[in-house]
Design a protein around this motif. Structure first.
Motif, PDB file in Angstrom:
ATOM      1  N   ILE A  36       9.385   9.426  -8.884  1.00  0.00           N
ATOM      2  CA  ILE A  36       8.085   8.993  -9.400  1.00  0.00           C
ATOM      3  C   ILE A  36       7.716   9.776 -10.653  1.00  0.00           C
ATOM      4  CG2 ILE A  36       5.634   8.843  -8.864  1.00  0.00           C
ATOM      5  CD1 ILE A  36       7.499   6.836  -7.448  1.00  0.00           C
ATOM      6  N   GLN A  68      -2.755  10.048   4.030  1.00  0.00           N
ATOM      7  CA  GLN A  68      -3.688   9.316   3.163  1.00  0.00           C
ATOM      8  C   GLN A  68      -3.510   7.802   3.204  1.00  0.00           C
ATOM      9  OE1 GLN A  68      -3.989  10.916  -0.798  1.00  0.00           O
ATOM     10  NE2 GLN A  68      -3.937  13.017  -0.071  1.00  0.00           N
ATOM     11  N   VAL A  69      -2.320   7.332   3.552  1.00  0.00           N
ATOM     12  CA  VAL A  69      -2.098   5.877   3.527  1.00  0.00           C
ATOM     13  C   VAL A  69      -1.740   5.340   4.913  1.00  0.00           C
ATOM     14  CG1 VAL A  69      -0.765   3.989   2.543  1.00  0.00           C
ATOM     15  CG2 VAL A  69      -1.402   5.936   1.115  1.00  0.00           C
ATOM     16  N   GLU A 123       3.763   1.490  -1.271  1.00  0.00           N
ATOM     17  CA  GLU A 123       4.344   1.619  -2.611  1.00  0.00           C
ATOM     18  C   GLU A 123       3.326   2.190  -3.600  1.00  0.00           C
ATOM     19  OE1 GLU A 123       7.458  -1.088  -4.856  1.00  0.00           O
ATOM     20  OE2 GLU A 123       5.432  -1.843  -5.120  1.00  0.00           O
ATOM     21  N   VAL A 124       2.063   1.768  -3.475  1.00  0.00           N
ATOM     22  CA  VAL A 124       1.025   2.350  -4.318  1.00  0.00           C
ATOM     23  C   VAL A 124       0.954   3.853  -4.071  1.00  0.00           C
ATOM     24  CG1 VAL A 124      -1.468   2.592  -4.507  1.00  0.00           C
ATOM     25  CG2 VAL A 124      -0.441   0.367  -4.756  1.00  0.00           C
ATOM     26  N   GLY A 125       1.002   4.225  -2.799  1.00  0.00           N
ATOM     27  CA  GLY A 125       0.985   5.644  -2.467  1.00  0.00           C
ATOM     28  C   GLY A 125       2.119   6.387  -3.165  1.00  0.00           C
ATOM     29  N   ARG A 126       3.317   5.798  -3.112  1.00  0.00           N
ATOM     30  CA  ARG A 126       4.468   6.442  -3.766  1.00  0.00           C
ATOM     31  C   ARG A 126       4.278   6.475  -5.274  1.00  0.00           C
ATOM     32  NH1 ARG A 126       9.805   5.554  -3.751  1.00  0.00           N
ATOM     33  NH2 ARG A 126       9.710   3.296  -3.623  1.00  0.00           N
ATOM     34  N   ALA A 127       3.816   5.335  -5.836  1.00  0.00           N
ATOM     35  CA  ALA A 127       3.645   5.245  -7.287  1.00  0.00           C
ATOM     36  C   ALA A 127       2.634   6.281  -7.782  1.00  0.00           C
ATOM     37  CB  ALA A 127       3.200   3.836  -7.688  1.00  0.00           C
ATOM     38  N   TYR A 128       1.692   6.644  -6.912  1.00  0.00           N
ATOM     39  CA  TYR A 128       0.707   7.637  -7.307  1.00  0.00           C
ATOM     40  C   TYR A 128       1.037   9.012  -6.729  1.00  0.00           C
ATOM     41  CZ  TYR A 128      -1.913   4.219  -9.844  1.00  0.00           C
ATOM     42  OH  TYR A 128      -2.275   3.288 -10.782  1.00  0.00           O
ATOM     43  N   GLY A 129       2.321   9.232  -6.507  1.00  0.00           N
ATOM     44  CA  GLY A 129       2.801  10.576  -6.220  1.00  0.00           C
ATOM     45  C   GLY A 129       2.651  11.066  -4.799  1.00  0.00           C
ATOM     46  N   ARG A 130       2.330  10.155  -3.849  1.00  0.00           N
ATOM     47  CA  ARG A 130       2.219  10.620  -2.467  1.00  0.00           C
ATOM     48  C   ARG A 130       3.569  10.475  -1.777  1.00  0.00           C
ATOM     49  NH1 ARG A 130      -2.215  10.281  -5.133  1.00  0.00           N
ATOM     50  NH2 ARG A 130      -4.187  10.670  -4.052  1.00  0.00           N
ATOM     51  N   LEU A 190       9.951   3.990  -9.443  1.00  0.00           N
ATOM     52  CA  LEU A 190       9.917   3.414  -8.095  1.00  0.00           C
ATOM     53  C   LEU A 190      11.304   2.927  -7.689  1.00  0.00           C
ATOM     54  CD1 LEU A 190       6.583   1.400  -8.249  1.00  0.00           C
ATOM     55  CD2 LEU A 190       7.098   3.274  -6.682  1.00  0.00           C
ATOM     56  N   PHE A 204      -7.950   8.212  -5.838  1.00  0.00           N
ATOM     57  CA  PHE A 204      -6.561   8.235  -5.354  1.00  0.00           C
ATOM     58  C   PHE A 204      -5.590   8.376  -6.527  1.00  0.00           C
ATOM     59  CE2 PHE A 204      -2.681   6.271  -3.587  1.00  0.00           C
ATOM     60  CZ  PHE A 204      -2.593   6.965  -2.394  1.00  0.00           C
ATOM     61  N   TRP A 220      -9.982   1.035   3.413  1.00  0.00           N
ATOM     62  CA  TRP A 220     -10.918   1.926   4.106  1.00  0.00           C
ATOM     63  C   TRP A 220     -11.601   2.884   3.123  1.00  0.00           C
ATOM     64  CZ3 TRP A 220      -5.663   1.662   4.853  1.00  0.00           C
ATOM     65  CH2 TRP A 220      -4.906   2.688   4.291  1.00  0.00           C
ATOM     66  N   ARG A 274      -5.698   8.828 -14.326  1.00  0.00           N
ATOM     67  CA  ARG A 274      -4.576   9.760 -14.462  1.00  0.00           C
ATOM     68  C   ARG A 274      -4.373  10.187 -15.894  1.00  0.00           C
ATOM     69  NH1 ARG A 274      -1.273   9.612  -9.982  1.00  0.00           N
ATOM     70  NH2 ARG A 274       0.697  10.364 -10.794  1.00  0.00           N
ATOM     71  N   LEU A 311       0.838  -1.203   0.000  1.00  0.00           N
ATOM     72  CA  LEU A 311       0.000   0.000   0.000  1.00  0.00           C
ATOM     73  C   LEU A 311       0.873   1.253   0.000  1.00  0.00           C
ATOM     74  CD1 LEU A 311      -2.975  -0.829   2.391  1.00  0.00           C
ATOM     75  CD2 LEU A 311      -2.802  -1.046  -0.084  1.00  0.00           C
ATOM     76  N   PHE A 363      -0.349  -3.069 -10.430  1.00  0.00           N
ATOM     77  CA  PHE A 363       0.465  -4.159  -9.887  1.00  0.00           C
ATOM     78  C   PHE A 363      -0.249  -5.491 -10.017  1.00  0.00           C
ATOM     79  CE2 PHE A 363       1.696  -0.278  -7.705  1.00  0.00           C
ATOM     80  CZ  PHE A 363       3.076  -0.325  -7.782  1.00  0.00           C
ATOM     81  N   ARG A 407       1.590  13.859   2.962  1.00  0.00           N
ATOM     82  CA  ARG A 407       0.406  13.375   2.241  1.00  0.00           C
ATOM     83  C   ARG A 407       0.368  11.858   2.233  1.00  0.00           C
ATOM     84  NH1 ARG A 407       0.597  14.830  -3.015  1.00  0.00           N
ATOM     85  NH2 ARG A 407      -1.636  14.503  -3.294  1.00  0.00           N
TER      86      ARG A 407
END
Lengths: 279, 266
Positions: B83, A196-197, A181-188, B65, B108, B99, B159, A179, B91, A192
C-alpha cells in the motif's frame, strides 16, 4: 347481546374525544403497554388452565400441583435460605462458562474467519466436535475433571462456544470485500484492520451469536447439574423428582425460564444499543 | 463551501514495461502487457478504455493494492511495494463504513500519528471543501449517492495525497450529479496541485478533466493483453468549456478509436 347502550357505544367509537390518541409520546407508551399486556395474555391463560387441570381431580397433587402449591414451594425455599444458593451457583456457573466459551468462540471464530489456512486446518475438526451431543461429554468431563465446579463450567463453555464460533467465523468470511479493500487502501492491516473494519462489520451477527450461546449455556448447565451436582437449579430438578416434590420441580423450571429470559434481555439491550449505530 | 483544497507535494508516477497476468500455465490470462507511462507531478492523466480492458487493474497497481507480474511501478522514483502512503484511492462505489458518521469516515483517511486537534480540523476542512460540513454527523445511509461519493473524495483528500487515484468515481452517479462532481474534482485538483490518475470510460469526462488522455485497448492479437493504443494531449487550460468545438472534434476522434464510428447525416 344485541341491546346497545348509547353510552358505551359512544365510548367505543374510536373517533370520540375520549378515545382519540393523545400526544405522540402517550400513544407510544400506550402501544408499548398494549404489547406487554398482549404478551402476558398467554402466560395468564396458561396459569388459569393449569389451575383448572390441577383442581379437576384428573391428576394427583404429586403429578400436577396447583400454581399456588408452586408459589408455596417458592416461599418455603426462600425461608429455608436455599433458593439463593441454587440460583446463585447456577448463575455463576453459566456466567463463568459463558465467558470462557464465548471468549474462545470469538477468538477461534476470528482466526478461522480471517485466515484461509487456519480454516482449512481447523474448521472440519471443529464441525465434527460440534456434532457430538452435549450429554456425551458429561462422563468424560467427570472422569477428567472430577465432580467440582470445573466440569460444569466446562460443559457450559462447550455449549456457549459453538454458536459464537459459528456465527463469528461465518460472518467474517462474508464481510463486504469492498470495505476490507478500502481498509487496506487506507493503510489498515492486521489487528487495526480487524478492529476498525471487520469487527464492527460483524458486530450485529456476533451479538446474535452471543445470545444463542447464552441460551445454549443454560441448556448445558441443566445437563451438567442433572447428572452430577449437590446444588443448583438442575440439582433441584432431579432432587425434587427423587423426593416426589413436583411443586419444587415445576418451580425450578419456572426459575430457569425467568433467569434465561433476564440474562438474554440484558444481552438484547446491549444489542439494541449497538444496532442503533448501524441504522 | 470552499473548493480550495490545501496544496500538496505532487509526485510523478512512472510505469516501466508493466505486465499483469492472472493465473499461470494454460489458464494464464494476460490483462496488461508492456505498459510504459510517465505522469508528471501535478499532471492529470485520464486512462480511457472500454470495460474490461484492464484500466482499473492498472490503477490498482499504482495504489499498491495489486502487484505487477512484470516491470515496475514507481511513485516519485520509489518502487511501489504494498500500500502506497502517498496515494489515495476513490473507488466507483463510495465504500463508506456504515457504522461511522461522514466525519468519522473522512477521519478514516487520515494517516496515523496526527494529534487529535489537527485531526479534527483536517476532517472539518476536508468536509468543507466537498460542501458537506453541515452533514458531518450524518450516517452514510442517510445521505444521497452523490453526497456519499463526495465523502469518499474528502476521505482521500484529507490524506493530502501526492497522487490521487480515481477509479471511475462518477460512473454510478446520475448525469447532473456527475457533471457537478467533475467540476468539483477539477477545482480541487487545481487548488491542491495533486497528480491525478483518472480511470474512466466516459470520453467527455476525460476531455473535461485531463491534461492528457491515454487510451488503453486490447491488442489485435487476442490473448496478448491490453496496451496503450493512443495518447492525446488535450489542448486548453482548465476549467474547460463543455461546449468548446475543439473538444467536440477530439471527442469524435477518441470515440472512433474506442470503436464507436461517427454517424454522418445522409
Amino acid at each position: 347481546m344485541t341491546v346497545t347502550d348509547p353510552d358505551t357505544e359512544a365510548r367505543a367509537d374510536p373517533t370520540s374525544p375520549a378515545r382519540r390518541p393523545g400526544p405522540r409520546r402517550l400513544g407510544g407508551v400506550r402501544r408499548l403497554g398494549g404489547a406487554v399486556l398482549l404478551g402476558l395474555l398467554v402466560p395468564v391463560l396458561f396459569v388459569l388452565g393449569w389451575q383448572l387441570l390441577a383442581t379437576s381431580g384428573e391428576f394427583s397433587p404429586s403429578q400436577l400441583p396447583t400454581p399456588g402449591a408452586v408459589l408455596a414451594a417458592l416461599v418455603e425455599l426462600v425461608t429455608r435460605g436455599e433458593l439463593w444458593q441454587h440460583i446463585g451457583i447456577s448463575t455463576q456457573r453459566v456466567l463463568l462458562g459463558f465467558a470462557a466459551g464465548a471468549g474462545s468462540g470469538l477468538v477461534l471464530g476470528g482466526v478461522i474467519g480471517l485466515s484461509r489456512p487456519a480454516r482449512a486446518l481447523l474448521a472440519p475438526s471443529i464441525q465434527a466436535l460440534r456434532a457430538v451431543p452435549s450429554l456425551a461429554w458429561v462422563p468424560l468431563l467427570l472422569l477428567w475433571l472430577g465432580i467440582g465446579e470445573t466440569p460444569k463450567i466446562t460443559l457450559v463453555a462447550i455449549g456457549a462456544f459453538f454458536p459464537v464460533y459459528t456465527t463469528v467465523s461465518a460472518a467474517l468470511a462474508h464481510v463486504d470485500r469492498h470495505l476490507v479493500e478500502v481498509g487496506r487502501a487506507y493503510g489498515r492491516t492486521g489487528v487495526r484492520l480487524f478492529v476498525q473494519v471487520q469487527l464492527p462489520a460483524i458486530a450485529p451477527a456476533a451479538l446474535s451469536g452471543l445470545r444463542l450461546g447464552l441460551a445454549q449455556g443454560w441448556l448445558f448447565l441443566v445437563a451438567a447439574e442433572l447428572i452430577a451436582s449437590s446444588i443448583g437449579l438442575g440439582f433441584l430438578l432431579i432432587d425434587s423428582q427423587n423426593t416426589g416434590r413436583t411443586d419444587i420441580l415445576l418451580l425450578a423450571i419456572v426459575l430457569l425460564a425467568v433467569l434465561g429470559k433476564i440474562t438474554d434481555g440484558i444481552l438484547g439491550l446491549a444489542e439494541r444499543r449497538l444496532l442503533r449505530r448501524w441504522n | 463551501m470552499q473548493t480550495t483544497a490545501t496544496r500538496v507535494a505532487a509526485v510523478p508516477v512512472t510505469l516501466r514495461d508493466v505486465d499483469r497476468v492472472f493465473g499461470t500455465g494454460d489458464g494464464a490470462h494476460v490483462v496488461l502487457r508492456g505498459i510504459d507511462l510517465d505522469v508528471a507531478a501535478g499532471e492529470v492523466v485520464a486512462l480511457l478504455g472500454a470495460s474490461g480492458c484492464g484500466k482499473s487493474t492498472l490503477l490498482r497497481l499504482v495504489a499498491g493494492l495489486d502487484r505487477p507480474t512484470g516491470g515496475e511501478v514507481a511513485i516519485d522514483g520509489a518502487r511501489v511495494d504494498g500500500i502506497e502512503p502517498r496515494a489515495a484511492v476513490v473507488f466507483q462505489e463510495p465504500r463508506l463504513l456504515p457504522w461511522r458518521t461522514l466525519a468519522e469516515n473522512v477521519a478514516f483517511g487520515l494517516p496515523d500519528g496526527a494529534a487529535r486537534s489537527t485531526r479534527r480540523s483536517a476532517v472539518a476542512h476536508a468536509l468543507d471543501t466537498v460542501g458537506l460540513a453541515p452533514f458531518a454527523a450524518y450516517r452514510p445511509r442517510a445521505v444521497s449517492g452523490g453526497m456519499a461519493q463526495r465523502t469518499a473524495l474528502a476521505r482521500a483528500l484529507v490524506r493530502r495525497p501526492g497522487v490521487l487515484l480515481l477509479d471511475e468515481p462518477f460512473a454510478a452517479l446520475d448525469a447532473l450529479t456527475r457533471l457537478r462532481m467533475q467540476d468539483l474534482v477539477d477545482d480541487l485538483q487545481r487548488s491542491s496541485g495533486a497528480t491525478v490518475l483518472l480511470v474512466t470510460h466516459d470520453v467527455d469526462e476525460a476531455l473535461q478533466l485531463a491534461d492528457r488522455v491515454v487510451v488503453l485497448a486490447p491488442r489485435a492479437d487476442r490473448g496478448a493483453g491490453s496496451g496503450i493504443a493512443h495518447v492525446l494531449d488535450v489542448p486548453g487550460a482548465r476549467p474547460r468549456d463543455r461546449a468548446d468545438p475543439v473538444l467536440a472534434a477530439l471527442r469524435v476522434e477518441l470515440l472512433d478509436r474506442l470503436g464507436v464510428p461517427r454517424h454522418r447525416p445522409a
